[in-house]
Design a protein around this motif. Structure first.
Motif, short mmCIF file in Angstrom:
data_model
loop_
_atom_site.label_atom_id
_atom_site.label_comp_id
_atom_site.label_asym_id
_atom_site.label_seq_id
_atom_site.Cartn_x
_atom_site.Cartn_y
_atom_site.Cartn_z
N TYR A 61 1.39 6.33 2.13
CA TYR A 61 0.25 7.23 2.03
C TYR A 61 0.72 8.66 1.77
O TYR A 61 0.11 9.39 0.98
CB TYR A 61 -0.60 7.20 3.29
CG TYR A 61 -1.73 8.21 3.24
CD1 TYR A 61 -2.88 7.96 2.51
CD2 TYR A 61 -1.59 9.45 3.87
CE1 TYR A 61 -3.89 8.91 2.42
CE2 TYR A 61 -2.60 10.41 3.77
CZ TYR A 61 -3.74 10.13 3.06
OH TYR A 61 -4.73 11.08 2.94
N LEU A 64 1.47 9.09 -1.80
CA LEU A 64 0.23 9.17 -2.56
C LEU A 64 -0.40 10.55 -2.40
O LEU A 64 -0.85 11.17 -3.37
CB LEU A 64 -0.74 8.09 -2.08
CG LEU A 64 -2.03 7.95 -2.87
CD1 LEU A 64 -1.78 7.21 -4.18
CD2 LEU A 64 -3.10 7.22 -2.06
N PHE A 65 -0.42 11.03 -1.19
CA PHE A 65 -1.03 12.32 -0.86
C PHE A 65 -0.35 13.47 -1.60
O PHE A 65 -0.99 14.46 -1.97
CB PHE A 65 -0.93 12.53 0.66
CG PHE A 65 -1.51 13.83 1.15
CD1 PHE A 65 -2.87 13.98 1.33
CD2 PHE A 65 -0.68 14.91 1.43
CE1 PHE A 65 -3.41 15.17 1.79
CE2 PHE A 65 -1.19 16.11 1.88
CZ PHE A 65 -2.56 16.23 2.06
N THR A 67 0.97 13.40 -4.60
CA THR A 67 0.85 13.35 -6.06
C THR A 67 -0.13 14.38 -6.62
O THR A 67 0.20 15.05 -7.62
CB THR A 67 0.46 11.94 -6.52
OG1 THR A 67 1.26 10.97 -5.84
CG2 THR A 67 0.66 11.80 -8.02
N TYR A 108 0.67 7.90 -9.60
CA TYR A 108 -0.37 7.77 -8.57
C TYR A 108 -0.82 6.32 -8.45
O TYR A 108 -0.96 5.78 -7.34
CB TYR A 108 -1.56 8.67 -8.90
CG TYR A 108 -2.58 8.74 -7.80
CD1 TYR A 108 -2.52 9.74 -6.83
CD2 TYR A 108 -3.61 7.81 -7.71
CE1 TYR A 108 -3.45 9.81 -5.80
CE2 TYR A 108 -4.55 7.87 -6.68
CZ TYR A 108 -4.47 8.87 -5.73
OH TYR A 108 -5.40 8.92 -4.72
N LEU A 112 -0.36 3.97 -5.25
CA LEU A 112 -1.53 3.38 -4.62
C LEU A 112 -1.32 1.88 -4.41
O LEU A 112 -1.66 1.34 -3.36
CB LEU A 112 -2.76 3.63 -5.50
CG LEU A 112 -4.11 3.14 -4.95
CD1 LEU A 112 -4.46 3.88 -3.66
CD2 LEU A 112 -5.20 3.33 -5.99
N LEU A 209 -8.19 13.95 -8.14
CA LEU A 209 -7.27 13.03 -7.47
C LEU A 209 -7.30 13.22 -5.96
O LEU A 209 -7.19 12.26 -5.19
CB LEU A 209 -5.84 13.23 -7.98
CG LEU A 209 -5.37 12.38 -9.16
CD1 LEU A 209 -3.88 12.61 -9.39
CD2 LEU A 209 -5.65 10.90 -8.96
N ASN A 210 -7.45 14.48 -5.54
CA ASN A 210 -7.57 14.75 -4.10
C ASN A 210 -8.79 14.05 -3.51
O ASN A 210 -8.73 13.49 -2.41
CB ASN A 210 -7.66 16.26 -3.86
CG ASN A 210 -6.31 16.90 -3.63
OD1 ASN A 210 -5.41 16.29 -3.07
ND2 ASN A 210 -6.18 18.13 -4.07
N THR A 213 -8.07 10.47 -3.15
CA THR A 213 -7.16 10.25 -2.02
C THR A 213 -7.91 10.29 -0.69
O THR A 213 -7.60 9.53 0.24
CB THR A 213 -6.03 11.30 -2.02
OG1 THR A 213 -5.38 11.30 -3.29
CG2 THR A 213 -5.00 11.00 -0.94
N GLU A 214 -8.88 11.17 -0.59
CA GLU A 214 -9.70 11.24 0.62
C GLU A 214 -10.47 9.94 0.84
O GLU A 214 -10.61 9.47 1.98
CB GLU A 214 -10.66 12.42 0.53
CG GLU A 214 -9.98 13.78 0.64
CD GLU A 214 -10.96 14.93 0.50
OE1 GLU A 214 -12.18 14.66 0.44
OE2 GLU A 214 -10.51 16.09 0.47
N VAL A 216 -9.48 7.01 -0.17
CA VAL A 216 -8.47 6.04 0.26
C VAL A 216 -8.17 6.22 1.75
O VAL A 216 -8.07 5.25 2.51
CB VAL A 216 -7.17 6.21 -0.56
CG1 VAL A 216 -6.05 5.34 0.02
CG2 VAL A 216 -7.41 5.84 -2.02
N ALA A 217 -8.06 7.47 2.18
CA ALA A 217 -7.77 7.76 3.60
C ALA A 217 -8.88 7.22 4.50
O ALA A 217 -8.61 6.62 5.55
CB ALA A 217 -7.60 9.26 3.80
#
Length: 235
Positions: A61, A64-65, A67, A108, A112, A209-210, A213-214, A216-217
């Motif tokens: 993670y 990923l974060f 990237t 990314y 992932l 992308l951020n 990612t959120e 995904v989190a």
């Protein structure tokens, strides 16, 4: 997610030998080429099986974060041209930056996939819609994914503005008299225009992308019990 990761890493400090190994790793990295220093640092630290799997999720993670931040940093690569007086042209510099830009989306996606593999290995059965996440990523960044595939498998990336810069620089190289006809200023103008456009694209897409990612989190917090427990322990 940040709170859960911080709590997890703080808990690892209590794991026997972990803190000492980290200290040794720092010392080895700083002095690895010192032939007088004994090479007694283990390349890897092994946790018990359960902790090893959980730690893999955290590290995947974290990669990923990072990237989107790496993508945003490219904004400055586009703006700077530190190669004046060398054989590197502005065209080549921008083209290389563009190809690096496209590669971040491939990175990314691969990171992932590695993260989802680590989650499956750590928690077993879950209801995380991995396929939908991948398809959504491909759809959101379809243009970047396609260009990266084309660059990797077929030919260099081409952009009309950057191609214009290529022509100007070739004219200036083959006919030095063009510098007296305003082409030096034109080259500067075309370069700045293209660099600004791509820099803005880096910022915009890194923010998208951020946001991905959120999402995904949030999904990980729902399916990873060890992350939930860390949150509850800090609350």
């Amino acid at each position: 997610m940040t709170s859960a990761i911080v709590a997890f890493m703080e808990k690892l400090d209590e794991y026997p030998g972990w803190r000492e190994w980290n200290r040794g790793k720092i010392g080895y990295t700083l002095h690895f080429d010192d032939f007088l220093r004994p090479d007694n640092h283990a390349e890897e630290f092994k946790f018990d099986e359960e902790t090893e799997k959980q730690h893999a999720v955290i590290m995947c993670y974290f990669s990923l974060f990072q990237t989107p931040a790496e993508l945003r940093d490219l904004e400055f690569y586009f703006h700077r041209f530190p190669y004046a007086g060398t054989s590197i042209t502005r065209y080549a510099h921008l083209s290389n930056c563009c190809e690096l830009y496209f590669s971040k989306f491939y990175q990314y996606k691969e990171r992932l996939k590695e993260l989802f593999d680590a989650v499956e290995n750590a928690v077993g059965k879950h209801n995380l819609a991995i396929g939908k996440f991948i398809k959504r990523l491909d759809k959101e960044f379809d243009a970047e994914m396609r260009e990266r595939h084309s660059v990797h498998h077929r030919q260099r990336f081409e952009d009309i503005e950057i191609s214009r810069l290529f022509l100007i620089e070739n004219m200036m190289l083959n006919d030095p008299a063009t510098t007296e006809k305003g082409w030096t200023e034109e080259r500067r103008h075309v370069y700045r225009k293209a660099a600004n456009a791509w820099s803005k694209r880096c910022v915009t897409q890194s923010e998208r992308l951020n946001a991905f990612t959120e999402a995904v989190a949030e999904a990980l917090l729902k399916v990873c019990p060890f992350l939930k427990s860390e949150i509850s322990n800090t609350s």
